[in-house]
Write a protein that holds these residues in place. Structure first.
Motif, short mmCIF file in Angstrom:
data_model
loop_
_atom_site.label_atom_id
_atom_site.label_comp_id
_atom_site.label_asym_id
_atom_site.label_seq_id
_atom_site.Cartn_x
_atom_site.Cartn_y
_atom_site.Cartn_z
N ILE A 101 0.86 -1.18 0.00
CA ILE A 101 0.00 0.00 0.00
C ILE A 101 0.89 1.23 0.00
O ILE A 101 1.85 1.30 0.79
CB ILE A 101 -0.92 0.01 1.23
CG1 ILE A 101 -1.88 -1.19 1.18
CG2 ILE A 101 -1.69 1.32 1.35
CD1 ILE A 101 -2.65 -1.43 2.47
N THR A 224 -5.09 1.31 -9.67
CA THR A 224 -5.59 0.72 -8.43
C THR A 224 -6.51 1.66 -7.64
O THR A 224 -7.24 1.19 -6.76
CB THR A 224 -4.41 0.32 -7.51
OG1 THR A 224 -3.56 1.46 -7.29
CG2 THR A 224 -3.59 -0.80 -8.13
N TYR A 244 -2.68 -0.80 -3.65
CA TYR A 244 -3.21 0.56 -3.52
C TYR A 244 -2.06 1.53 -3.74
O TYR A 244 -1.26 1.77 -2.85
CB TYR A 244 -3.85 0.79 -2.14
CG TYR A 244 -4.58 2.11 -2.02
CD1 TYR A 244 -5.96 2.19 -2.26
CD2 TYR A 244 -3.91 3.28 -1.69
CE1 TYR A 244 -6.63 3.40 -2.16
CE2 TYR A 244 -4.57 4.48 -1.59
CZ TYR A 244 -5.93 4.54 -1.82
OH TYR A 244 -6.60 5.74 -1.72
N PHE A 289 -14.29 -4.04 5.76
CA PHE A 289 -13.52 -3.09 4.96
C PHE A 289 -13.86 -1.66 5.36
O PHE A 289 -12.96 -0.82 5.57
CB PHE A 289 -13.81 -3.30 3.48
CG PHE A 289 -13.27 -2.22 2.59
CD1 PHE A 289 -11.93 -2.21 2.21
CD2 PHE A 289 -14.10 -1.19 2.14
CE1 PHE A 289 -11.43 -1.19 1.40
CE2 PHE A 289 -13.61 -0.17 1.33
CZ PHE A 289 -12.27 -0.18 0.97
N THR A 293 -11.17 0.86 7.28
CA THR A 293 -10.66 1.96 6.47
C THR A 293 -11.34 3.28 6.82
O THR A 293 -11.20 4.27 6.10
CB THR A 293 -10.84 1.68 4.96
OG1 THR A 293 -12.23 1.48 4.68
CG2 THR A 293 -10.05 0.46 4.54
N ILE A 298 -7.98 5.02 1.78
CA ILE A 298 -8.27 3.77 1.06
C ILE A 298 -9.77 3.58 0.89
O ILE A 298 -10.23 3.00 -0.09
CB ILE A 298 -7.66 2.57 1.81
CG1 ILE A 298 -6.13 2.68 1.83
CG2 ILE A 298 -8.09 1.24 1.18
CD1 ILE A 298 -5.44 1.62 2.65
N ARG A 299 -10.54 4.11 1.82
CA ARG A 299 -11.98 3.85 1.82
C ARG A 299 -12.67 4.33 0.55
O ARG A 299 -13.67 3.75 0.11
CB ARG A 299 -12.62 4.54 3.03
CG ARG A 299 -13.97 3.98 3.40
CD ARG A 299 -14.55 4.74 4.56
NE ARG A 299 -15.35 3.87 5.41
CZ ARG A 299 -16.38 4.31 6.12
NH1 ARG A 299 -16.72 5.57 6.10
NH2 ARG A 299 -17.06 3.47 6.88
N HIS A 303 -15.20 -1.44 -1.56
CA HIS A 303 -14.86 -2.84 -1.34
C HIS A 303 -14.60 -3.59 -2.65
O HIS A 303 -13.70 -4.43 -2.74
CB HIS A 303 -15.99 -3.52 -0.56
CG HIS A 303 -15.65 -4.88 -0.08
ND1 HIS A 303 -16.45 -5.99 -0.29
CD2 HIS A 303 -14.57 -5.34 0.62
CE1 HIS A 303 -15.91 -7.05 0.24
NE2 HIS A 303 -14.77 -6.70 0.80
N ARG A 305 -13.36 -2.52 -5.61
CA ARG A 305 -12.03 -2.26 -6.18
C ARG A 305 -10.93 -2.81 -5.28
O ARG A 305 -9.87 -3.21 -5.75
CB ARG A 305 -11.85 -0.76 -6.42
CG ARG A 305 -12.41 -0.31 -7.75
CD ARG A 305 -12.08 1.14 -8.05
NE ARG A 305 -13.02 2.05 -7.43
CZ ARG A 305 -12.91 3.37 -7.49
NH1 ARG A 305 -11.88 3.94 -8.09
NH2 ARG A 305 -13.82 4.15 -6.93
N TRP A 306 -11.18 -2.82 -3.99
CA TRP A 306 -10.25 -3.43 -3.04
C TRP A 306 -10.05 -4.91 -3.38
O TRP A 306 -8.92 -5.39 -3.51
CB TRP A 306 -10.82 -3.27 -1.63
CG TRP A 306 -10.06 -3.84 -0.49
CD1 TRP A 306 -10.43 -4.91 0.28
CD2 TRP A 306 -8.82 -3.37 0.07
NE1 TRP A 306 -9.51 -5.14 1.27
CE2 TRP A 306 -8.51 -4.21 1.17
CE3 TRP A 306 -7.95 -2.34 -0.25
CZ2 TRP A 306 -7.36 -4.03 1.94
CZ3 TRP A 306 -6.81 -2.16 0.52
CH2 TRP A 306 -6.52 -3.00 1.60
N ASN A 309 -8.22 -5.34 -6.85
CA ASN A 309 -6.77 -5.13 -6.77
C ASN A 309 -6.07 -6.31 -6.11
O ASN A 309 -5.00 -6.75 -6.56
CB ASN A 309 -6.47 -3.85 -6.00
CG ASN A 309 -7.00 -2.60 -6.68
OD1 ASN A 309 -7.38 -2.64 -7.85
ND2 ASN A 309 -7.05 -1.51 -5.94
#
Length: 379
Positions: A101, A224, A244, A289, A293, A298-299, A303, A305-306, A309
């Protein structure tokens, strides 16, 4: 009758107040960015902004702070260091079981931290002026913060397009306070990149297409964080375990060798984001998540795209039955996510075959040597 305001003295006070608020440097410039407009237009014309439609939507407004906030005469530009202690670059990037990250995102959302401090700075200035209108910005409006920072003397624009400072490298956030008073301006500093192209050669996806120009469509940070749909397949193997953002161009920059660590505990890593195992992160449901976050940059990717990635990163990891199982369990949530999962599963199967071949090779070599010896004896 009040005495006229001494703007030279006020500018010195502003820099002192800014440092007291935690900014490592404060600079002042005017609002003239006309020299940046042709470069911005060429960047947009080349579609280097990718799916970031707001870039084109606001067009040249980004280079005209006085139109963004009518009445603006000066921009107070600030920077705040964010490099955390024990950044563990190599240990994290070198272990494909972990998720990398970008170092700026390990702690609290910088937008909130800087904006609050800038608001306090504006209020402090306001209390010393007969009348003042101000507006703080932290990567939250169409404004060219890096050219403004360079114009205010905070550093120069490097070939990776980030701002570099001789003492601090590039591990810092930028923020702006637009004001309507005629403060004295600072002078730009001399560029220090010279013939160095380390950032250009290290970029995994060759996103720095020429000095000072980044094609966002190739940049791992864009892929990302900003890209909402499918990540182009050609870039997935190049992403490695970066889930990320990406810091490669900064890590290789010579000016970052002695970059200072942040003094802000808000930017220190959250424990579960520091060298995190990919499978643990992949196991988070949406509620977990969102909870973990909260208050983090990151939030904003959500979720889906998290998971997208991390699916790519798992596809790039060495084969493990646990990875195959985790990927299979995530199927059926979203058609775009399924595409990345299928890609990752195919990659895992390729890795398993490679591992089997690697294991069998010594046995095969021993068998060949044994046959060769037997043939020699028979001859």
């Amino acid at each position: 009758m009040s005495l006229p305001l001494d703007f030279n003295q006020l500018a010195q006070h502003i820099k002192q107040w800014g440092q007291a608020l935690g900014f490592q440097q404060v600079g002042i410039c005017d609002t003239d960015l006309t020299s940046e407009e042709p470069k911005l237009q060429a960047w947009l014309d080349n579609q280097y902004h990718g799916d970031m439609s707001w870039m084109a939507r606001y067009g040249m407004l980004r280079a005209r702070p006085h139109e963004l906030q009518p009445g603006t005469l000066r921009v107070i530009s600030v920077r705040m260091n964010y490099l955390p202690p024990d950044a563990a670059f190599a240990r994290t990037l070198g272990n494909p079981q972990l998720g990398y990250i970008s170092r700026y995102a390990l702690g609290r959302d910088y937008h909130k931290v800087l904006r609050q401090r800038l608001k306090k700075l504006g209020e402090k200035i306001q209390s010393h002026c007969h009348q003042l209108s101000f507006r703080p910005f932290v990567d939250s409006a169409p404004i060219m913060e890096r050219p403004l920072a360079a114009k205010a003397g905070l550093g120069w624009t490097g070939k990776h397009s980030l701002t570099i400072n001789r003492e601090a490298g590039s591990w810092f956030f930028l923020g702006e306070l637009l004001v309507d008073i005629p403060l004295p301006v600072d002078s730009p500093v001399e560029e220090g990149c010279g013939r160095c192209v380390a950032c250009m050669t290290i970029c995994p996806t060759n996103a720095i297409v020429e000095p000072y120009v980044v094609d966002a469509r190739r940049c791992i940070s864009y892929l990302t964080i900003e890209l909402e749909g499918a990540i182009p397949e050609e870039f997935r193997p190049l992403m490695g375990n970066r889930i990320y953002g990406c810091d490669d161009c900064q890590m290789t920059c010579p000016w970052n060798r002695l970059a200072p660590l942040t003094e802000e505990s808000d930017f220190h890593p959250r424990q579960y984001l520091y060298q995190p195992p990919l499978l643990e992160l992949y196991a988070w449901d949406e509620a977990e998540f969102l909870a973990k976050t909260e208050g983090s940059p990151i939030r904003r990717i959500g979720h889906f795209r998290w998971l997208r990635n991390i699916s790519v990163a798992l596809g790039n990891a060495p084969y493990q039955p646990e990875i195959m199982s985790a990927l299979q369990q995530r199927k059926g949530i979203n058609i775009v996510l399924d595409e990345h999962i299928d890609w990752a599963i195919a990659r895992q199967l390729e890795r398993r075959q490679q591992q089997e071949i690697t294991v069998q090779q010594p046995k095969l070599q021993r068998l060949i040597r044994s046959i060769e010896k037997g043939l020699t004896r028979d001859a």
